[in-house]
Design a protein around this motif. Structure first.
Motif, short mmCIF file in Angstrom:
data_model
loop_
_atom_site.label_atom_id
_atom_site.label_comp_id
_atom_site.label_asym_id
_atom_site.label_seq_id
_atom_site.Cartn_x
_atom_site.Cartn_y
_atom_site.Cartn_z
N ALA A 88 51.62 -3.71 -29.51
CA ALA A 88 51.24 -2.47 -30.19
C ALA A 88 50.36 -2.79 -31.38
N ALA A 89 49.39 -1.93 -31.64
CA ALA A 89 48.43 -2.20 -32.72
C ALA A 89 49.09 -2.11 -34.09
N PRO A 90 48.83 -3.06 -34.96
CA PRO A 90 49.40 -3.02 -36.31
C PRO A 90 48.60 -2.10 -37.22
N ALA A 91 49.18 -1.75 -38.34
CA ALA A 91 48.43 -1.09 -39.40
C ALA A 91 47.86 -2.17 -40.32
N VAL A 92 46.73 -1.86 -40.94
CA VAL A 92 46.11 -2.77 -41.90
C VAL A 92 46.41 -2.24 -43.30
N TYR A 93 46.91 -3.12 -44.16
CA TYR A 93 47.36 -2.71 -45.49
C TYR A 93 46.69 -3.55 -46.58
N GLY A 94 46.43 -2.94 -47.71
CA GLY A 94 45.97 -3.64 -48.91
C GLY A 94 46.26 -2.77 -50.12
N GLU A 95 46.12 -3.34 -51.32
CA GLU A 95 46.47 -2.58 -52.52
C GLU A 95 45.67 -3.06 -53.72
N VAL A 96 45.58 -2.18 -54.70
CA VAL A 96 44.96 -2.48 -55.99
C VAL A 96 45.87 -1.90 -57.07
N LYS A 97 46.34 -2.76 -57.96
CA LYS A 97 47.17 -2.31 -59.08
C LYS A 97 46.29 -2.15 -60.31
N VAL A 98 46.37 -0.98 -60.91
CA VAL A 98 45.53 -0.65 -62.06
C VAL A 98 46.39 -0.66 -63.33
N PRO A 99 46.06 -1.51 -64.30
CA PRO A 99 46.85 -1.56 -65.54
C PRO A 99 46.97 -0.18 -66.19
N GLY A 100 48.19 0.18 -66.52
CA GLY A 100 48.44 1.44 -67.20
C GLY A 100 48.54 2.66 -66.30
N ALA A 101 48.27 2.49 -65.01
CA ALA A 101 48.32 3.63 -64.09
C ALA A 101 49.76 4.11 -63.93
N LYS A 102 49.92 5.43 -63.89
CA LYS A 102 51.25 6.01 -63.78
C LYS A 102 51.53 6.62 -62.41
N GLN A 103 50.50 6.67 -61.57
CA GLN A 103 50.68 7.21 -60.22
C GLN A 103 50.09 6.27 -59.19
N THR A 104 50.59 6.40 -57.97
CA THR A 104 50.11 5.57 -56.86
C THR A 104 49.67 6.47 -55.71
N LEU A 105 48.47 6.25 -55.24
CA LEU A 105 47.93 7.00 -54.11
C LEU A 105 47.77 6.05 -52.93
N VAL A 181 34.05 0.09 -58.59
CA VAL A 181 34.06 -1.20 -59.29
C VAL A 181 32.65 -1.61 -59.69
N LYS A 182 31.71 -1.50 -58.75
CA LYS A 182 30.36 -2.00 -59.00
C LYS A 182 29.53 -1.04 -59.87
N SER A 183 30.06 0.15 -60.10
CA SER A 183 29.40 1.08 -61.02
C SER A 183 29.99 1.00 -62.42
N GLY A 184 30.93 0.07 -62.64
CA GLY A 184 31.54 -0.08 -63.95
C GLY A 184 32.58 0.95 -64.28
N LEU A 185 33.09 1.64 -63.24
CA LEU A 185 34.13 2.64 -63.43
C LEU A 185 35.50 2.03 -63.11
N THR A 186 36.56 2.79 -63.35
CA THR A 186 37.91 2.28 -63.13
C THR A 186 38.77 3.34 -62.46
N PRO A 187 39.51 2.98 -61.42
CA PRO A 187 40.46 3.93 -60.85
C PRO A 187 41.50 4.33 -61.88
N THR A 188 42.02 5.52 -61.76
CA THR A 188 43.05 5.98 -62.69
C THR A 188 44.44 5.81 -62.11
N CYS A 189 44.52 5.50 -60.84
CA CYS A 189 45.80 5.37 -60.15
C CYS A 189 45.88 4.00 -59.47
N ASN A 190 47.10 3.54 -59.23
CA ASN A 190 47.27 2.41 -58.32
C ASN A 190 46.86 2.87 -56.92
N LEU A 191 46.19 2.00 -56.20
CA LEU A 191 45.67 2.37 -54.89
C LEU A 191 46.31 1.52 -53.79
#
Length: 511
Positions: A88-105, A181-191
């Motif tokens: 059966a096909a697996p799911a592909v997973y990855g994550e980015v933790k953002v310092p100070g983020a209070k929510q996770t999407l 990232v390459k535009s010099g911006l920052t996510p507000t949530c953990n991704l």
């Protein structure tokens, strides 16, 4: 051509004072315009990998490619989430933790696709050879080479299986993070990123993956990037999906085909029997006549009713596009109709037609029924309502080929196979604070008023996220409405892909 495209792009950033696009969106737009050749080049490579759900080797190649895409973007903890079932096909997973983020999407898309019949695709277009056209095929679009100067007309379309459903979702999500990232911006949530490999096969093993990874997949919200934008071309958010269930019906008559002259008017005709049975399930107003079919529907809240009333009407537009003059459910708009439980005939077969037609009474007639469910319907209970209706029409119901004894005893015999891969509808409250943040984030990317749908017409097994993770889900689709998903000549309009990147990026930075 260059002057035309540049003029188009200048118009593309024009904003209205009342609904201004955010500065962050304009920076993301500048990025994808400057890197369009790289974005499209990678996307074409992904589309070139066969992703039919029944081909595990092909799906593994897709999963490997997506993992490489994630690694290239410095996404962390990249891994395959396997199922309990071998092959059966697996799911592909990855994550980015953002310092100070209070929510996770968690951002969801799927990388598997529907089966293909290359002979049904337009001449010169192969399902897994991505092809660029100047416009849609039905708008006289012609094949053109991929440009070498990095300038893409947003009205061009890429044709290929998975172009819209749902590799466009994978590409939009990952390129959105790249652009931030390459535009010099920052996510507000953990991704977190979750790309499923079995959606087109009914997400048969998704429950295994969710149940085995409850901690890893904890979040405040799942954002589902699958499906088309509104038929007006405006961006839309769907707060729910319909459930789905199926029934296979086969009516039996004579054990061998009969000459229609020698036996017509005497031997039962299963095709006629099936036609009458199916006709008994709906009235002329398009409503299902099966007892209790609508009884357990959960009504809309006041906010949902208000949103539904504000959905722009596209009935006249779609009738013109589709070449039809009337709709099935009398008195209901398209948006209202898709928020009702439905019973659809996916296909029927009995005897032969066209050049193969012969003067015979066939031995059987078969049909596949598709039941779309709304909140409150239980998929197995809905199946049983249909079965009970069939019994009430005098049919003897079996789950096997009829025996001689059964044929001798019963005048009306039907085999019913109730699909065991159904699932219920799901709906997230539009009044939740995080739902309002999602609305604001999507609205920040466009000068058009976005469309809010209490539920989309399509089905996804999103109830599983609630069942196993106690999670809320909201769908933010990006594909063009005329993308031919699940069919021949599937395509994605480049403007939808590029705007999808902007939408996903805005959600990653939502306030």
């Amino acid at each position: 051509m260059r002057k035309y495209v540049l003029a188009f792009l200048l118009g593309y950033v024009t904003i209205q004072p009342s609904l201004a696009q955010s500065p962050e969106t304009l920076r993301i737009r500048q990025y994808h315009q400057q890197h369009a050749d790289t974005i499209i080049g990678e996307f074409v490579q992904l589309l070139s990998l066969p992703n039919i759900a029944s081909n595990p080797i092909g799906l593994q190649k897709n999963a490997d490619f997506i993992m490489a895409m994630m690694a290239k973007r410095d996404i962390h903890n990249i891994q395959l989430l396997p199922t309990k079932t071998s092959g059966a096909a697996p799911a592909v997973y990855g994550e980015v933790k953002v310092p100070g983020a209070k929510q996770t999407l968690i951002f969801y898309a799927h990388y598997d696709g529907q089966p293909v019949n290359p002979s049904q695709w337009a001449k010169g277009i192969e399902p897994f050879t991505p092809t660029l056209l100047s416009a849609a095929l039905d708008k006289d679009g012609t094949k053109i080479p991929f440009p070498t100067d990095g300038i893409f007309n947003p009205e061009w379309r890429i044709y290929g299986r998975g172009a819209s459903d749902d590799k466009a979702g994978v590409a939009a999500i990952l390129n959105a993070y790249d652009a931030i990232v390459k535009s010099g911006l920052t996510p507000t949530c953990n991704l977190k990123f979750f790309f499923e490999g079995e959606e087109e096969a009914g997400s048969t093993h998704l429950n295994d993956i969710l149940e085995a990874n409850t901690t890893l997949l904890s979040s405040d919200l799942w954002l589902i990037c699958d499906g088309p934008v509104h038929q007006t071309g405006k961006k839309q958010i769907s707060f729910g999906v319909r459930g789905d269930a199926h029934l296979d019906l086969t009516i039996y008559a004579s054990k061998r085909p009969l000459h229609s002259g020698h036996y017509g008017n005497w031997a039962p005709n299963p095709a006629m029997m099936l036609a009458k049975l199916l006709a008994s399930m709906k009235n002329d107003a398009g409503r299902v006549t099966i007892k209790g079919f609508y009884d357990d529907v959960v009504p809309f809240t006041a906010a949902e009713k208000k949103a539904l009333a504000a959905v722009p009407s596209v009935d006249a537009q779609m009738k013109r596009e589709l070449g039809i003059s009337s709709s099935e459910m009398t008195g209901l708009s398209l948006s209202e109709a898709i928020n009702q439980p439905s019973l659809n005939i996916n296909g029927m077969q009995s005897g032969n037609v066209g050049k193969l037609a012969s003067n015979q009474i066939p031995t059987f007639a078969t049909a596949v029924l598709d039941l779309r469910l709304v909140l409150g319907n239980d998929w197995q209970r809905q199946q049983q309502k249909v079965i009970d209706h069939i019994k009430a029409q005098g049919y003897f119901v079996i789950d096997h080929e009829p025996t001689d004894a059964e044929r001798a005893t019963h005048a009306k015999i039907i085999k019913i196979i109730a699909g065991n891969d159904g699932y219920n509808a799901q709906r997230t409250s539009m009044d939740l604070p995080i739902a309002k943040h999602v609305i604001a984030a999507v609205q920040a990317t466009t000068s058009d008023q976005i469309v809010l749908q209490p539920s989309m017409g399509g089905s996804l097994p999103l109830f599983l996220f609630e069942k196993y993770l106690n999670a809320k889900t909201i769908s933010v689709p990006i594909a063009n409405h005329d993308n031919n998903q699940h069919a021949e000549n599937e395509n994605i309009r480049l403007k939808n892909l590029f705007e999808g990147i902007e939408t996903m990026a805005s959600l990653m930075m939502m306030k």
